[in-house]
Design an enzyme around this catalytic site. Structure first.
Site, short mmCIF file in Angstrom:
data_model
loop_
_atom_site.label_atom_id
_atom_site.label_comp_id
_atom_site.label_asym_id
_atom_site.label_seq_id
_atom_site.Cartn_x
_atom_site.Cartn_y
_atom_site.Cartn_z
N ASP A 35 -6.81 -3.89 -3.39
CA ASP A 35 -5.90 -3.88 -2.24
C ASP A 35 -6.41 -4.75 -1.10
OD1 ASP A 35 -3.72 -3.16 -0.79
OD2 ASP A 35 -4.34 -1.11 -0.37
N GLU A 66 -4.82 -6.24 7.43
CA GLU A 66 -4.96 -4.78 7.31
C GLU A 66 -6.42 -4.33 7.16
OE1 GLU A 66 -2.75 -3.11 4.06
OE2 GLU A 66 -3.80 -1.20 4.21
N GLU A 89 -17.23 -10.84 5.95
CA GLU A 89 -17.70 -10.30 4.67
C GLU A 89 -19.13 -9.79 4.82
OE1 GLU A 89 -17.79 -13.16 1.47
OE2 GLU A 89 -17.81 -11.57 -0.04
N GLU A 111 1.94 5.15 -4.84
CA GLU A 111 1.58 5.83 -3.58
C GLU A 111 2.67 6.79 -3.13
OE1 GLU A 111 0.60 2.47 -1.02
OE2 GLU A 111 -1.46 2.52 -1.74
N LYS A 147 -0.53 -8.45 -6.21
CA LYS A 147 -1.54 -8.63 -5.15
C LYS A 147 -2.69 -9.46 -5.69
CE LYS A 147 -0.67 -4.56 -2.33
NZ LYS A 147 -1.19 -3.44 -1.54
N GLU A 149 0.85 -12.08 -4.31
CA GLU A 149 1.08 -11.44 -3.01
C GLU A 149 -0.19 -11.56 -2.16
OE1 GLU A 149 3.24 -7.61 -2.79
OE2 GLU A 149 1.65 -6.93 -1.45
N ARG A 157 7.02 -5.20 -7.65
CA ARG A 157 5.59 -5.22 -7.34
C ARG A 157 4.75 -4.57 -8.44
NH1 ARG A 157 3.96 -2.72 -2.41
NH2 ARG A 157 2.60 -4.41 -1.75
C1 GCU Z 1 -1.76 -0.59 1.07
C2 GCU Z 1 -1.36 -0.24 2.47
C3 GCU Z 1 -0.07 0.53 2.53
C4 GCU Z 1 1.00 -0.22 1.76
C5 GCU Z 1 0.52 -0.54 0.36
C6 GCU Z 1 1.45 -1.43 -0.40
O1 GCU Z 1 -2.14 0.54 0.39
O2 GCU Z 1 -2.38 0.48 3.07
O3 GCU Z 1 0.29 0.69 3.86
O4 GCU Z 1 2.15 0.52 1.70
O5 GCU Z 1 -0.71 -1.22 0.41
O6 GCU Z 1 1.11 -2.60 -0.53
O7 GCU Z 1 2.47 -1.00 -0.87
#
Ligand code: GCU
Length: 826
Positions: free
Chosen positions: A378, A406, A524, A299, A373, A400, A332
């Protein structure tokens, strides 16, 4: 066994939430329970900042509040071990040294403890000091729940990594945090007053969490400035007596962006030296730092790929730096390309973790743990367990999870998450055709690896409720319990939490249990079912509904919905090959739409809307029905809660009531947005004729539509109020009046509603201040809010009027009103 089940004390004193489940509410104690009141507390370590010392103080506080009695503390000398009816707290080794043999104590693993309340003494003996503190909280938890049974047992952790992550930024904001600003940082510095950190440490230790990463995974390198390292030391000093170590997230490019080098290549010697120096400085101030957390090449975050280095090269760079200090590196696996091309049928973000990590299995140093994760995308409301768990047989792993909700209602919706986590932890990957549950894999029971465990993104803030909602704290409590014992039952944990947080009243216990257990299925149902993911706005706040946002962008959270079909084809035979990432038995199950569990059908298969499910319903009809069912369940939460009035202090009762009322309204927004979207796209009618058909609403034309435009776009802050009027065309009778309006960030408009010029209600657009989710600056599914005025007597032909007064950028916008006869949800 003696178990005294106590009646409730009735009306609990007002609480703001700061103590969480550590309230130690006074018990209506009979002489039987008083007979269990210890005469003294004997702690076997008198160093004030030791966990055993803290255990003594915590016991004293707990006993005082539960029993309203002061119990003296003595700091361990031999004679006191014999003290009649004392509680003795210490490690097994301390006990042996001060009190004598401890032959009855079974073998304990690191952090484990033995609790014995049989006989005249209570003995709480830990394998180490942390374990002693955990045992103390266990004992207090029993007492606070009115459980005075005689017990003698030991318990050991499933894994040594029981971490939480905070996504706190140096400016004090928290990424995906809904409980206010950071308790650690403000104005690019570490705060002076760490009082809240002490309280967080207590809560974490009481559920046996042993480390906290204090800053965001999207890390700011300035945390590494010398003055900040010193201040990190202050945070560590606060956590240490509670047995909680700190860790920090690193920004991979720091040597260049912060350290003045012109490179951040993980194999470059100057870079290696730079990280080693920084690490030495940190360990000088925080000698017991747990380690580093790394998000890289993800990201937009910098990473080793810039230099064509592998993720293992990066992880090992840090692993070598922390190794001399016994530190570990949580690396991660959330690495993926967020510029995927949807026109490529084979492209799939879900494939990324295995694609990036599998070939590196065995190449990570032994103090690296890959943090994965739970699902391949996500934190969605339903995902299959990440296949990476079954692909790294020679690498330590941790799962994770996300306590902060969120994608799951951001604490403005009640969603109890332990059942979701158990679904994942219990999933059997069948590696080599042998039982291989995710929980056994991550706790390193399956495959012989050195480290394992879990990390949860928590994101508490300075709000006295910590997470922004009292009810959301069940998730933090349950996370700690599952990190210790991943087979703990979600409902049992919940019941303990309710007794500790609210009261022992049977009806209260059953009611909150039922609401919480129904909450994830409800969420859900109204947010995205059959494995389609949470159909929220993935391009904006991740909060309200916006199914259109999933597709036609590079983020890869696609549904591939068109006029006739929906779902990702993740099969090997015709799709993205994702199902092939699982071991053969699981891969075969997901490969066929006959054997794929239906709650994941659209995750794995692209089907017609008219595809028939086992129930005989079509996919689209299932969507319609489930969304109606989910929203209906959410309406029931409010009624159930209101049945508890008088059993909970007013402050918490009202706080939760407000949120449940909001959720009831917002679940309807979810239901309608999603149903209308697929109805419009597919053109397939709802057999029950509900979708697109709202007989009790006034919204489709003049005058409210007119008002919408008027208020929505014409008024500015200084403008006079907009007014909308209509004549009631419903039969005369008693109604609830629901008003859907938009509550935007950046203003607090006022509305007032009149029936024949008599005011029947008014409200302020201030949810951005009183609720916990990320606010929106648009008229959208996030800002749509419903308010209800109950039991309004309306006569056909009455005039209903709403006046709106804009404020700031919020133009007092309305969406529609509905007049609801008793029992109707529209
Ligand atoms: C999601 C989340 C982000 C976060 C990312 C992560 O995409 O929206 O805010 O940074 O997960 O787990 O790194």
């Amino acid at each position: 066994m003696r178990l005294f089940l106590l009646a409730s004390l009735g009306f609990a004193a007002a609480k703001n939430g700061l103590d969480g489940w550590l309230r130690y509410a006074p018990l209506p104690c009979s002489h039987q329970c008083h007979s269990k009141l210890p005469s003294n507390i004997v702690t076997l370590n008198q160093t004030t900042r030791s966990p055993v010392y803290v255990a003594g103080s915590e016991l004293q506080k707990g006993l005082k509040e539960i029993y309203a009695s002061h119990v003296q503390i003595h700091h361990g000398q031999h004679g006191q071990c014999k003290d009649f009816s004392a509680v003795i707290v210490g490690t097994v080794a301390q006990y042996r040294k001060t009190c004598g043999p401890a032959d009855e104590v079974p073998h304990l693993d690191e952090d484990g403890f033995w609790l014995n309340t049989k006989g005249s003494h209570v003995r709480i003996l830990g394998q180490n000091e942390k374990g002693t503190l955990y045992g103390t909280y266990e004992y207090l938890s029993m007492l606070a729940q009115g459980n005075f049974s005689d017990v003698a047992y030991s318990t050991n952790p499933s894994a040594l990594i029981r971490w939480v992550n905070q996504w706190d930024n140096m400016d004090g904001s928290i990424e995906r945090g809904y409980g206010g600003p950071s308790i650690f940082f403000r104005g690019e510095k570490i705060v002076d007053d760490l009082a809240r950190v002490i309280q967080y440490a207590r809560l974490l230790a009481s559920v046996r969490i042993n480390a906290v990463v204090v800053n965001n995974v999207n890390a700011n390198a300035t945390l590494l400035a010398p003055e900040n390292i010193q201040c990190l030391g202050r945070i560590a000093d606060v956590f240490r007596p509670y047995g909680v170590q700190i860790g920090i997230s690193l920004n991979f490019a720091s040597p260049k962006t912060f350290g003045g080098l012109n490179i951040f290549d993980p194999l470059d010697t100057t870079v290696i030296k730079w990280w080693s120096n920084i690490t030495n400085q940190i360990y000088q101030r925080v000698p017991d730092m747990a380690g580093y957390l790394i998000k890289a090449d993800s990201e937009g975050q910098p990473g080793p790929q810039t230099y064509n280095r592998t993720l293992a090269d990066a992880a090992n760079l840090f692993a070598k730096a922390v190794k001399p200090y016994g530190g570990i590196v949580m690396y991660r696996s959330f690495v993926y390309d967020h510029n995927l091309n949807q026109s490529n049928w084979k492209a799939d973000r879900a494939n990324a973790a295995v694609d990036f990590f599998k070939h590196l299995d065995g190449k990570f140093n032994d103090n690296v743990v890959v943090q994965i994760k739970y699902g391949p995308i996500d934190f969605q409301v339903r995902e299959p367990a990440s296949p990476l768990f079954a692909n790294l047989l020679n690498t330590s792993m941790a799962i994770e999870l996300q306590v902060t909700q969120e994608y799951l209602g951001q604490q403005s919706h009640l969603v109890y998450l332990a059942p979701l986590w158990r679904d994942i932890l219990d999933f059997d990957m069948r590696v080599d055709h042998k039982p291989s549950s995710v929980r056994d894999i991550v706790t390193a029971k399956r495959f012989n690896r050195k480290l394992g465990g879990s990390a949860a993104v928590v994101n508490v803030g300075t709000n006295t409720t910590w997470l922004g909602s009292h009810l959301a704290m069940s998730n933090l409590y349950a996370y700690g319990r599952l990190a210790w014992n991943p087979t703990d039952d979600p409902e049992d944990m919940l019941r303990d939490w309710i007794r500790l947080t609210f009261d022992l009243d049977r009806n209260l216990l059953d009611t909150i249990t039922r609401m919480s257990m129904d909450s994830r299925p409800a969420y859900e149902n109204y947010s995205g079912n059959l494995g389609i993911q949470t159909l929220t706005d993935i391009l904006y706040t991740h909060y309200g509904p916006n199914p259109a946002s999933q597709d036609n962008n590079g983020w890869g959270q696609w549904t591939r919905a068109d006029r006739t079909t929906i779902g990702m084809d993740r099969t090997v035979k015709n799709g993205t090959d994702f199902s092939g990432q699982y071991p053969p038995e699981v891969a075969a199950m997901y490969e066929s739409n006959e054997t794929t569990p239906e709650n994941l059908l659209l995750w794995f298969h692209h089907v017609d809307y008219t595809h028939r499910l086992h129930s005989g319903k079509t996919v689209i009809q299932h969507f319609y029905d489930a969304h109606y069912q989910g929203a209906e369940t959410a309406q029931g939460f409010l009624d159930q809660w209101e049945s508890l009035q008088g059993k909970i202090d007013h402050e918490r009762y009202e706080h939760i009531r407000q949120r449940l009322e909001y959720q009831a309204g917002h679940s309807i927004v979810w239901r309608d947005t999603i149903n209308n979207f697929y109805h419009n796209l597919s053109g397939i009618a709802d057999k029950a004729k509900r979708v697109g058909n709202h007989p009790w609403r006034i919204d489709t034309g003049w005058p409210f539509r007119d008002c919408f435009w008027l208020c929505g776009y014409c008024h500015r802050s200084n403008d006079t109020a907009g007014t909308a009027t209509t004549k009631l065309h419903f039969p005369s009778g008693m109604y609830d009046l629901a008003v859907n309006y938009y509550d935007l960030y950046g203003g607090q408009s006022r509305w007032a509603v009149y029936l024949n010029d008599r005011q029947i209600g008014r409200w302020l657009g201030n949810t951005e201040d009183i609720l916990s989710h990320t606010p929106s600056i648009y008229l959208d599914g996030h800002s749509t809010t419903r308010i209800k005025f109950r039991r309004i007597k309306g006569t056909k032909g009455d005039t209903l009027r709403i006046d709106g007064t804009p404020d700031g950028v919020e133009p007092a916008p309305l969406d529609y009103v509905a007049l609801l006869p008793h029992g109707v949800v529209d």
